[in-house]
Design a protein around this motif. Structure first.
Motif, mmCIF file in Angstrom:
data_model
loop_
_atom_site.group_PDB
_atom_site.id
_atom_site.type_symbol
_atom_site.label_atom_id
_atom_site.label_comp_id
_atom_site.label_asym_id
_atom_site.label_seq_id
_atom_site.Cartn_x
_atom_site.Cartn_y
_atom_site.Cartn_z
ATOM 1 N N PHE A 247 14.654 49.666 22.424
ATOM 2 C CA PHE A 247 15.940 49.146 23.001
ATOM 3 C C PHE A 247 15.054 47.546 23.218
ATOM 4 C CE2 PHE A 247 18.063 48.273 27.174
ATOM 5 C CZ PHE A 247 19.303 47.771 26.663
ATOM 6 N N ILE A 261 21.096 38.990 26.175
ATOM 7 C CA ILE A 261 22.091 40.689 25.017
ATOM 8 C C ILE A 261 21.066 41.375 25.017
ATOM 9 C CG2 ILE A 261 23.250 41.025 22.422
ATOM 10 C CD1 ILE A 261 24.354 38.381 24.755
ATOM 11 N N PRO A 262 21.734 42.744 24.884
ATOM 12 C CA PRO A 262 21.020 44.506 24.934
ATOM 13 C C PRO A 262 21.103 45.144 24.046
ATOM 14 C CG PRO A 262 22.556 44.815 26.081
ATOM 15 C CD PRO A 262 23.201 43.407 25.930
ATOM 16 N N SER A 263 20.173 44.899 22.973
ATOM 17 C CA SER A 263 20.631 45.422 21.594
ATOM 18 C C SER A 263 19.540 47.294 21.161
ATOM 19 C CB SER A 263 19.366 44.655 20.227
ATOM 20 O OG SER A 263 19.537 45.337 19.592
ATOM 21 N N SER A 264 20.039 48.092 20.399
ATOM 22 C CA SER A 264 19.390 49.276 20.469
ATOM 23 C C SER A 264 19.105 49.594 19.592
ATOM 24 C CB SER A 264 20.061 49.957 21.642
ATOM 25 O OG SER A 264 19.185 51.499 21.283
ATOM 26 N N THR A 265 18.296 49.875 18.482
ATOM 27 C CA THR A 265 17.819 51.201 17.066
ATOM 28 C C THR A 265 17.732 52.000 17.476
ATOM 29 O OG1 THR A 265 16.810 48.557 16.757
ATOM 30 C CG2 THR A 265 16.863 50.493 15.215
ATOM 31 N N ARG A 319 23.025 56.643 23.838
ATOM 32 C CA ARG A 319 24.379 57.024 22.847
ATOM 33 C C ARG A 319 24.198 57.070 21.986
ATOM 34 N NH1 ARG A 319 27.423 51.119 22.370
ATOM 35 N NH2 ARG A 319 28.541 52.034 25.428
ATOM 36 N N PHE A 330 20.822 56.318 20.216
ATOM 37 C CA PHE A 330 20.348 54.680 20.396
ATOM 38 C C PHE A 330 19.871 55.207 22.053
ATOM 39 C CE2 PHE A 330 22.682 51.720 17.479
ATOM 40 C CZ PHE A 330 23.214 53.056 16.805
ATOM 41 N N GLU B 231 22.519 48.304 17.619
ATOM 42 C CA GLU B 231 23.738 47.726 17.548
ATOM 43 C C GLU B 231 23.516 46.904 19.573
ATOM 44 O OE1 GLU B 231 26.891 50.633 17.685
ATOM 45 O OE2 GLU B 231 26.804 51.412 16.056
ATOM 46 N N VAL B 232 25.010 46.220 19.905
ATOM 47 C CA VAL B 232 24.584 45.914 21.398
ATOM 48 C C VAL B 232 25.308 46.867 21.760
ATOM 49 C CG1 VAL B 232 25.563 43.661 22.107
ATOM 50 C CG2 VAL B 232 24.831 43.297 20.397
ATOM 51 N N LEU B 233 24.728 47.224 23.022
ATOM 52 C CA LEU B 233 25.339 48.345 23.940
ATOM 53 C C LEU B 233 25.290 47.507 25.070
ATOM 54 C CD1 LEU B 233 23.014 51.237 23.447
ATOM 55 C CD2 LEU B 233 24.749 50.527 22.185
ATOM 56 N N VAL B 234 26.372 47.226 25.246
ATOM 57 C CA VAL B 234 27.537 46.780 26.481
ATOM 58 C C VAL B 234 27.982 47.876 27.228
ATOM 59 C CG1 VAL B 234 27.223 44.008 26.118
ATOM 60 C CG2 VAL B 234 28.800 46.234 25.414
#
Lengths: 358, 372
Positions: A247, A261-265, A319, A330, B231-234
């Motif tokens: 993250f 921008i928050p990005s999660s793999t 998530r 995620f 993914e962009v996690l807003v």
């Protein structure tokens, strides 16, 4: 309370955990020590020995002796103390505790540490691995006896069962015909072993528990360490999958502005038992039964699309997104190894015992 | 004379105080019972629809996330959701920008296509707003906008229906197919690996390139389909359903309280604002303004629905009026109570209005008299 003495190991230097295990194979004499030898296996994300042993010390353990890569450690309890030998393999992240202290009195402190430290968790043996271990042992040793076992069928198990396959069940059994009974119950009730006591006459008697726990009663430790090796190999996949997830809040620049921008793999778990849209209420119930809170649940029928935020009992948020054959976890914010392991264990225990990390 | 359909609080109070008051009250209760079930279903559907929409936006945004192929290979990246929302005009859901070429892509997401004609009209209305506000958008973006493309993004199973309507409108001349700004179509398959794909065959257009992006490389990637991995996690979108926003705010409050080991159910308005005005929780270029609106709405609505109360002697502090001692039960009860109280309020309003209308219809002479 009776004072327990830790099995003695002289002041020699071990270069790694393997060398220590070889030493134990040659020198451990069960008849000379109090109680059985308990081996507890964990897996840690602490990047090195230093951080791992610092975590143990901040939990309350102290180093009594350093035998090269083996740490003789102590934990002071209200009455007496727990002592154990601990190894940590930097490459695999596997940590092993060896002690002959008591399961109900002192050993819970080690289990507490494995649950408390967010970078460490017990090495959970997958249901399928437990089945393979029991079958392999039975195949190799014709006279092998199983004296007690606990076996379980998870609610969504697709293992064949002739009798009421739709029921979840746990069966505990004590009896000298445990080997035959386990096979019969697997066949009839579709259960998988989660712990069992094995006696191979003249060779070894030990107990294995899916929560990374071995109890050695007597005999040749080599067989037990071979099984441990298999579990360690499995853990590599787990570690790789976890390491692949992330993250990050990434900066995106324009000429005069910066956007974050928050990005999660995710970690992706491949399901061999596909889940369907009509099973979503059941999945929700299973999650809630494990004290996970569901936040913003969206399920759509097409084949299946699921998206929901989840909060664990301890307040960790992530998530999940699922399709028929995959569940992706995620991270939202900092990653947490123990939470990941707990969720993966939940999937294996409650959703699909044959699930694999992709 | 008061117009049919209007029903002021005064009017209702007058009626309730009159000789007809008792029968009006009974009638209101009857109507409430009739409406309750249907309104509960409507509410559930609205929340569901909002969820379908949000998850579609998630995929669009993520296909252009900072770890995506579109960004790493071509420089296209998601920068804001719902541009122009703060002006209260018809707006798109996603703004994508290429810093190198100064190219922008505005995307409208439609999770259901019950009225494709209206969806297309909405998009063209939003196109006009973007063009009229180009300078304003440049200021918000902090950079120049040289070229613009507009996209409507829909679930793959709905593509045929939308494209047929688009072709019909373009063929009939309702939409000028020679216009500079033609709507492009993306389709998303949520069920098979979240694949986003450009729809390249809009038959009403004389040249294939008119259904494609001006950047051939982008067309190539999107025509093949992008599988969303990272993914962009807003946390929430500005136009998500208020319950969906509320539950995220409540989860954040509970988790933070648990970590700080303070009473789970107490919180300050500052903590709500902090969550809502975070640029990573609400990925909007005007996150402060938008976040303040969300935060004010959450606090106002939660008070109005009886879900929170002010803590006496601690200004700006509230506590949840919801049963439960764990995160799980409080969150679950918040969602149930919100729905129940929201629907009850709505049903009451509708029932009162209907009862007054019925009375008016039955006794028009009385209303003529009272209205004078």
């Amino acid at each position: 309370m009776d004072k327990v003495e830790i099995f003695s190991v002289p002041n020699i230097t071990f270069s790694d955990g393997t060398e220590f295990r070889e030493y134990l194979v040659r020198n451990y004499d069960a008849s000379q020590v109090d109680h059985e030898l308990t081996i507890i296996v964990g897996i840690t994300k602490h990047p090195s020995n230093i951080e791992f042993f610092e975590a143990l010390q901040s939990f309350g353990f102290s180093v009594k002796r350093t035998l090269g890569s083996v740490y003789h450690m102590e934990y002071n309890l209200e009455e007496g103390a727990l002592e154990c030998y601990v190894t940590h393999d930097n490459e695999t992240g596997v940590v092993v505790f060896y002690t002959n202290f008591r399961k109900t009195e002192e050993i819970p402190k080690i289990r507490d540490f494995l649950k408390f430290d967010k970078n460490t968790y017990y090495l959970f043996f997958k249901p399928l691995l437990m089945k393979q271990i029991s079958e392999k042992l039975m195949e190799n040793y014709q006279d092998l006896e199983i004296h007690e076992f606990t076996a379980r069928r998870s609610p969504r198990s697709r293992f064949e069962a002739r009798i009421r396959p739709e029921y979840r069940r746990t069966i505990s059994y004590w009896g000298d015909d445990g080997r035959e009974t386990l096979q019969e119950l697997e066949y009839q009730y579709g259960v998988l072993p989660r712990k069992f006591v094995v006696n191979i006459p003249g060779i070894i008697k030990f107990k294995i528990d899916e929560e990374g726990l071995f109890t050695f009663f007597h005999g040749d430790l080599r067989i037990l360490f071979e099984i441990l090796g298999k579990a360690v190999n499995e853990s590599r996949k787990t570690m790789e999958a976890y390491n692949g997830s992330s993250f990050r809040v990434l900066p995106i620049k324009t000429a005069h502005r910066l956007f974050k921008i928050p990005s999660s793999t995710p970690v992706s778990i491949h399901l061999r038992n596909p889940i369907a849209f009509h099973e979503m209420d059941e999945l929700k119930e299973l999650l809630e039964a494990e004290q996970y809170s569901i936040v913003d649940f969206v399920a759509q029928e097409g084949s299946l699309f699921l998206s929901t935020d989840v909060v664990s009992k301890s307040g960790y948020q992530f998530r999940i997104k699922a399709s028929e054959n995959h569940i992706k976890m995620f991270p939202i914010g900092d990653k947490n190894f123990a939470e990941f392991m707990q969720f993966y264990e939940f999937i294996l225990q409650s959703v699909d015992p044959r699930a694999e990390l992709a | 004379m008061i117009g049919v359909g209007d029903c002021s609080e005064d009017e209702l109070n007058q009626l309730l105080a009159s000789r007809a008051g008792k029968s009006i009250k009974i009638r209101i209760k009857e109507i409430e019972q009739e409406l309750q079930e249907e309104e509960m279903k409507n509410f559930t559907k609205q929340v569901e629809r909002s969820g379908y929409h949000d998850t579609l936006v998630d995929i669009c945004v993520s296909a252009f996330g900072p770890e995506s192929k579109c960004y790493s290979d071509l420089g296209y990246v998601f920068v804001s959701c719902e541009p122009l929302l703060e002006l209260g005009v018809k707006n798109f859901d996603v703004l994508i920008y290429n810093q190198r070429t100064k190219h922008t892509i505005f995307v409208q997401c439609k999770s259901s296509i019950s009225n494709p004609g209206k969806d297309i009209s909405d998009s063209y209305e939003a196109i006009e707003k973007v063009i009229n506000n180009k300078t304003y958008l440049e200021e918000k973006l902090g950079d120049e906008i040289r070229t613009i493309e507009f996209v409507i993004c829909i679930p793959a199973e709905k593509t045929d229906r939308l494209v047929r309507e688009l072709e019909r409108r373009e063929n009939s001349g309702e939409i000028d197919k020679n216009a500079e700004q033609l709507l492009l179509v993306w389709q998303v398959n949520k069920f098979e690996g979240q694949i986003l794909q450009l729809f390249t065959r809009i038959n009403s257009r004389d040249k294939p390139f008119k259904s494609q992006h001006t950047d051939n490389k982008l067309t190539k990637i999107l025509a093949d389909g992008i599988k969303v991995e990272s993914e962009v996690l807003v946390k929430t979108y500005p136009s998500s359903h208020p319950l969906k926003q509320g539950v995220k705010i409540v989860a954040d409050i509970l988790v933070k309280n648990k970590i700080r080991d303070i009473p789970l159910t107490e919180f300050s308005n500052e903590s709500v604002e902090l969550f809502c005005q975070s640029p990573t929780n609400i990925a909007h270029y005007a996150y402060e303004t938008i976040g303040k609106n969300i935060s004010d709405h959450f606090l106002g609505e939660s008070k109005a629905l009886g879900l929170i109360e002010a803590i006496e002697g601690r200004e700006g502090w509230f506590r949840f009026k919801i049963e439960g001692k764990t995160i799980k039960t409080i969150l679950s009860n918040y969602q149930k109570s919100y729905q129940k109280n929201f629907v009850s309020r709505l049903v009451k309003e509708k029932a009162e209005k209907k009862a007054v209308q019925e009375y008016r219809k039955n006794y028009p002479e009385l209303f003529t008299f009272q209205g004078k």
